[in-house]
Design a protein around this motif. Structure first.
Motif, PDB file in Angstrom:
ATOM      1  N   VAL A  34       1.244   3.694  -6.273  1.00 28.70           N
ATOM      2  CA  VAL A  34       2.647   3.327  -6.147  1.00 28.70           C
ATOM      3  C   VAL A  34       3.364   4.377  -4.828  1.00 28.70           C
ATOM      4  CG1 VAL A  34       5.107   2.922  -6.911  1.00 28.70           C
ATOM      5  CG2 VAL A  34       3.028   2.416  -8.391  1.00 28.70           C
ATOM      6  N   GLU A  35       3.864   3.214  -3.767  1.00 18.72           N
ATOM      7  CA  GLU A  35       4.460   3.854  -2.756  1.00 18.72           C
ATOM      8  C   GLU A  35       5.903   3.336  -2.704  1.00 18.72           C
ATOM      9  OE1 GLU A  35       2.203   3.570   1.176  1.00 18.72           O
ATOM     10  OE2 GLU A  35       4.100   2.463   1.403  1.00 18.72           O
ATOM     11  N   THR A  36       6.889   4.640  -2.260  1.00 19.91           N
ATOM     12  CA  THR A  36       8.385   4.141  -2.365  1.00 19.91           C
ATOM     13  C   THR A  36       8.815   4.248  -0.836  1.00 19.91           C
ATOM     14  OG1 THR A  36       8.352   5.208  -4.842  1.00 19.91           O
ATOM     15  CG2 THR A  36      10.620   5.023  -3.386  1.00 19.91           C
ATOM     16  N   GLU A  51       9.667  -0.269  -4.435  1.00 18.23           N
ATOM     17  CA  GLU A  51       8.330   0.574  -5.020  1.00 18.23           C
ATOM     18  C   GLU A  51       7.223  -0.682  -4.633  1.00 18.23           C
ATOM     19  OE1 GLU A  51       8.123   1.731  -9.074  1.00 18.23           O
ATOM     20  OE2 GLU A  51       9.852   3.019  -8.899  1.00 18.23           O
ATOM     21  N   GLY A  53      -2.961  -1.488  -7.339  1.00 20.49           N
ATOM     22  CA  GLY A  53      -2.166  -1.134  -8.479  1.00 20.49           C
ATOM     23  C   GLY A  53      -2.312   0.438  -8.847  1.00 20.49           C
ATOM     24  N   LYS A 112       6.920  -4.258  -6.118  1.00 23.80           N
ATOM     25  CA  LYS A 112       6.983  -4.149  -7.783  1.00 23.80           C
ATOM     26  C   LYS A 112       8.410  -4.342  -7.938  1.00 23.80           C
ATOM     27  CE  LYS A 112       2.814  -4.307  -9.315  1.00 23.80           C
ATOM     28  NZ  LYS A 112       2.493  -5.577 -10.064  1.00 23.80           N
ATOM     29  N   SER A 130       3.040  -1.428  -4.770  1.00 26.60           N
ATOM     30  CA  SER A 130       1.718  -1.398  -5.346  1.00 26.60           C
ATOM     31  C   SER A 130       0.916  -1.265  -4.135  1.00 26.60           C
ATOM     32  CB  SER A 130       1.454  -2.601  -6.205  1.00 26.60           C
ATOM     33  OG  SER A 130       0.244  -2.371  -6.677  1.00 26.60           O
TER      34      SER A 130
END
Ligand SMILES: Cc1cc2nc3c(=O)[nH]c(=O)nc-3n(C[C@H](O)[C@H](O)[C@H](O)COP(=O)(O)OP(=O)(O)OC[C@H]3O[C@@H](n4cnc5c(N)ncnc54)[C@H](O)[C@@H]3O)c2cc1C
Length: 289
Positions: free
Chosen positions: A118-120, A109, A115, A101, A111
């Motif tokens: 959110v994974e960083t 980031e 959605g 994203k 999805s």
């Protein structure tokens, strides 16, 4: 400085260019074939000889993508681009990020679950990601360089083209989506009439495309279908299970028609009609004409 590389066969790469602009460095398109890609800082073209499939250009694309550690290599979510992205990742030993994203200096980031999360993640090497391409970007045509002529040995020997209507729901500004509130395939004409009046694309929930086969599979919206973000999304007889709403929750204005006032789809509605779509739709379409 994090730079962006775009692998393109199809010129509809506006979301890739926009993402590259948010990343902040230079945006370079590596284009296989004749597509005109505007709005980027530089373009490396890999000409294709007649009969050579775009996928055969993967060695040339890998050589042209001079990504430094921290750079982001993007490809549109199309068949040839997916192959080229995978080949570039394999040839250059780069990780592939799914559901990208946003990206910045060494972070991204992603999805997850359609959605709803959110994974960083952090990265040190360059990374490769496939995202929906959008439409053809506007802007200036950049100066072009010619890329290396390195191809795998492959030739298209025949093309059997089927006349199938293609739809690009991800780029649609207006969508009218039908769900299981429709009792028969013929009744979808009511949705098509409204869509024609609104100049909208027709979409559906998954059961209408998988199971009943009333609509093609590229028309269903949701976690395992298309992810859309139109200006207007009209949901007709759709209950609003999370597997569906995960695919349309970025819509700007949501109109819902459903006969069950407790249907979860109403939670995300800007305009809601509790009523029988068989009564509401003809009247609404007539009023909009
Ligand atoms: C792993 C997995 C992935 C999935 N992925 C997706 C996906 O990507 N996309 C997707 O859509 N689904 C997906 N699903 C299915 C999802 O869980 C729901 O089953 C599906 O979205 C329901 O479709 P629907 O809302 O059209 O039908 P229903 O849930 O049956 O809802 C029909 C709605 O129509 C209303 N209605 C009935 N008659 C009328 C009438 N005359 N007038 C007005 N309203 C009426 C009812 O009140 C009801 O709210 C997935 C499921 C799983 C398990």
């Amino acid at each position: 400085m994090t730079n962006t590389w775009i692998i393109a066969v199809d010129p509809a790469v506006s979301t890739l260019v926009e993402l590259g602009r948010t990343i902040g460095g230079t945006v370079t398109a590596v284009v296989v074939g004749n597509a005109v890609v505007k709005g980027v800082d530089a373009l490396v073209r890999i000409p294709l000889a007649e009969g050579t499939p775009a996928e055969a250009a993967s060695p040339a694309v890998a050589a042209a993508v001079a990504a430094e550690p921290g750079d982001v290599v993007l490809a549109g979510n199309k068949p040839a681009e997916r192959v080229l992205a995978g080949a570039v990742a394999a040839l250059k030993k780069l990780p592939v990020l799914y559901g990208l994203k946003k990206a910045g200096a060494g972070t991204a980031e992603l999805s997850r679950f359609g959605g709803i999360a959110v994974e960083t993640c952090a990265f040190e090497s360059a990374v490769v990601a496939v995202i929906d391409g959008g439409v053809e970007p506007e802007g200036e045509a950049p100066n072009e360089l010619t890329g290396p002529a390195q191809f795998q040995a492959a030739t298209v020997t025949s093309v059997d083209k089927r006349e199938v209507a293609q739809v690009n729901l991800t780029a649609a500004k207006r969508i009218v989506a039908a769900g299981r509130g429709f009792k028969a395939k013929e009744d979808l004409q009511l949705a098509e009439d409204l869509a024609a009046t609104l100049e909208a694309e027709v979409a559906c929930s998954r059961p209408l495309a998988e199971g009943s086969e009333w609509m093609p599979r590229d028309r269903y919206v949701g976690i395992s279908g298309q992810q859309v973000s139109p200006e207007l999304y009209v949901a007709l007889g759709i209950s609003g299970q999370i597997q569906h709403t995960a695919g349309m929750q970025d819509s700007k204005t949501v109109v819902v028609i459903n006969n069950d006032e407790k249907a979860p789809i109403f939670a995300g509605a800007d305009y809601a009609v509790v009523g029988d779509l068989y009564e509401v739709l003809p009247a609404l379409t007539q009023a909009l004409k």
